[in-house]
Design a protein around this motif. Structure first.
Motif, PDB file in Angstrom:
ATOM      1  N   GLU A  14       0.832  -1.208   0.000  1.00 49.74           N
ATOM      2  CA  GLU A  14       0.000   0.000   0.000  1.00 49.74           C
ATOM      3  C   GLU A  14       0.866   1.257   0.000  1.00 49.74           C
ATOM      4  O   GLU A  14       0.583   2.215  -0.727  1.00 49.74           O
ATOM      5  N   LEU A  15       1.913   1.247   0.787  1.00 51.30           N
ATOM      6  CA  LEU A  15       2.820   2.402   0.820  1.00 51.30           C
ATOM      7  C   LEU A  15       3.574   2.555  -0.494  1.00 51.30           C
ATOM      8  O   LEU A  15       3.726   3.668  -1.010  1.00 51.30           O
ATOM      9  N   ALA A  16       4.041   1.438  -1.057  1.00 45.15           N
ATOM     10  CA  ALA A  16       4.821   1.488  -2.296  1.00 45.15           C
ATOM     11  C   ALA A  16       3.983   1.926  -3.491  1.00 45.15           C
ATOM     12  O   ALA A  16       4.517   2.416  -4.477  1.00 45.15           O
ATOM     13  N   ALA A  17       2.680   1.770  -3.400  1.00 41.57           N
ATOM     14  CA  ALA A  17       1.810   2.209  -4.492  1.00 41.57           C
ATOM     15  C   ALA A  17       1.742   3.730  -4.567  1.00 41.57           C
ATOM     16  O   ALA A  17       1.435   4.285  -5.619  1.00 41.57           O
ATOM     17  N   VAL A  18       2.055   4.406  -3.468  1.00 43.63           N
ATOM     18  CA  VAL A  18       1.940   5.874  -3.453  1.00 43.63           C
ATOM     19  C   VAL A  18       3.260   6.592  -3.166  1.00 43.63           C
ATOM     20  O   VAL A  18       3.326   7.814  -3.236  1.00 43.63           O
ATOM     21  N   LYS A  19       4.297   5.818  -2.844  1.00 44.52           N
ATOM     22  CA  LYS A  19       5.559   6.438  -2.451  1.00 44.52           C
ATOM     23  C   LYS A  19       6.726   5.576  -2.916  1.00 44.52           C
ATOM     24  O   LYS A  19       6.644   4.350  -2.900  1.00 44.52           O
ATOM     25  N   ILE A  78      10.611   4.890   1.892  1.00 47.83           N
ATOM     26  CA  ILE A  78       9.780   4.323   2.957  1.00 47.83           C
ATOM     27  C   ILE A  78      10.671   3.840   4.093  1.00 47.83           C
ATOM     28  O   ILE A  78      11.668   3.159   3.861  1.00 47.83           O
ATOM     29  N   THR A  79      10.301   4.182   5.296  1.00 44.62           N
ATOM     30  CA  THR A  79      11.069   3.754   6.466  1.00 44.62           C
ATOM     31  C   THR A  79      10.382   2.579   7.145  1.00 44.62           C
ATOM     32  O   THR A  79       9.177   2.358   6.967  1.00 44.62           O
ATOM     33  N   MET A  80      11.148   1.864   7.923  1.00 49.89           N
ATOM     34  CA  MET A  80      10.586   0.750   8.688  1.00 49.89           C
ATOM     35  C   MET A  80       9.552   1.272   9.693  1.00 49.89           C
ATOM     36  O   MET A  80       8.567   0.594   9.962  1.00 49.89           O
ATOM     37  N   SER A  81       9.770   2.463  10.210  1.00 49.66           N
ATOM     38  CA  SER A  81       8.798   3.059  11.131  1.00 49.66           C
ATOM     39  C   SER A  81       7.458   3.292  10.449  1.00 49.66           C
ATOM     40  O   SER A  81       6.398   3.045  11.033  1.00 49.66           O
ATOM     41  N   GLU A  82       7.505   3.782   9.208  1.00 47.83           N
ATOM     42  CA  GLU A  82       6.266   3.989   8.450  1.00 47.83           C
ATOM     43  C   GLU A  82       5.527   2.666   8.233  1.00 47.83           C
ATOM     44  O   GLU A  82       4.305   2.603   8.352  1.00 47.83           O
ATOM     45  N   ASN A 136      13.857  -3.116   1.601  1.00 42.06           N
ATOM     46  CA  ASN A 136      14.042  -3.862   0.351  1.00 42.06           C
ATOM     47  C   ASN A 136      13.667  -5.324   0.508  1.00 42.06           C
ATOM     48  O   ASN A 136      13.044  -5.913  -0.377  1.00 42.06           O
ATOM     49  N   ALA A 137      14.061  -5.925   1.596  1.00 43.06           N
ATOM     50  CA  ALA A 137      13.723  -7.331   1.833  1.00 43.06           C
ATOM     51  C   ALA A 137      12.213  -7.503   1.965  1.00 43.06           C
ATOM     52  O   ALA A 137      11.639  -8.472   1.453  1.00 43.06           O
ATOM     53  N   LEU A 138      11.569  -6.549   2.619  1.00 40.60           N
ATOM     54  CA  LEU A 138      10.120  -6.611   2.787  1.00 40.60           C
ATOM     55  C   LEU A 138       9.418  -6.432   1.441  1.00 40.60           C
ATOM     56  O   LEU A 138       8.483  -7.174   1.109  1.00 40.60           O
ATOM     57  N   VAL A 139       9.853  -5.485   0.638  1.00 41.86           N
ATOM     58  CA  VAL A 139       9.261  -5.260  -0.685  1.00 41.86           C
ATOM     59  C   VAL A 139       9.423  -6.511  -1.544  1.00 41.86           C
ATOM     60  O   VAL A 139       8.472  -6.972  -2.185  1.00 41.86           O
ATOM     61  N   THR A 140      10.610  -7.061  -1.554  1.00 41.06           N
ATOM     62  CA  THR A 140      10.879  -8.262  -2.352  1.00 41.06           C
ATOM     63  C   THR A 140       9.972  -9.406  -1.926  1.00 41.06           C
ATOM     64  O   THR A 140       9.376 -10.090  -2.760  1.00 41.06           O
TER      65      THR A 140
END
Length: 185
Positions: A21-26, A31-35, A55-59
């Protein structure tokens, strides 16, 4: 941490959803781990228990998308007429259109080369398997399975990337038909 624990699975699912959801808009690089933690409504430490960085989370989160692309492409019947797009391919292009902002960000100029490479690799593997099960187009017996599959995988990823970054106004059914016609030749 036990990844079979239902709590861990729920946390990971929430984190995957949050990052997508965050990567769709930013831009994912911003993006930070806190976000992610705030968006997923989990403690920041929980994020780090599961993933070392964004990066690991996005992947990890995009792995389902990669799997979907690869599986849908490999399901296409090779004997369908050139003007009759197989349903898995229509579904694939519609799914990408439904999540265009995310795919645009992930595969576009500022996106993840790792993701594009992962999609190409996974798609190549699925196609090789499909070919070895007898689902290979006729006329390519002199080309090694892996080479043929890599060629098709690269073409599909290239078409998807160009479509969502430069021709987004073209409908999913129109793009699916265009790809199918090119693929069939």
């Amino acid at each position: 941490m036990n990844l079979d624990d239902p709590r861990a699975q729920r946390s990971r699912a929430r984190l995957r959803t949050a990052i997508l959801e965050l990567a769709a808009v930013k831009d994912p690089a911003a993006i930070t781990m806190s976000e992610v933690a705030k968006h997923a409504d989990v403690n920041r430490a929980t994020v780090y228990q599961h993933f070392p960085d964004v990066n690991a989370l996005v992947t990890d989160a995009m792995e389902d998308a990669v799997e979907h692309v690869a599986h849908a492409a490999a399901l296409c019947p090779l004997d369908a007429p050139g003007d009759d797009v197989p349903q898995p391919l229509n579904d694939l292009f519609q799914g990408i259109a439904d999540n265009a902002a995310l795919y645009r960000r992930m595969l576009g100029p500022q996106g993840s080369a790792l993701l594009a490479a992962r999609m190409r690799e996974r798609l190549t593997t699925e196609l090789v398997t499909s070919f070895r099960e007898g689902r290979r187009p006729a006329g390519f017996d002199d080309v090694p399975d892996e080479v043929h599959a890599a060629y098709l995988a690269g073409a599909l990823i290239g078409v998807i990337t160009t479509w969502i970054t430069k021709n987004a106004s073209v409908s999913a059914p129109t793009m699916a038909l265009a790809f199918w016609r090119m693929f069939r030749r």
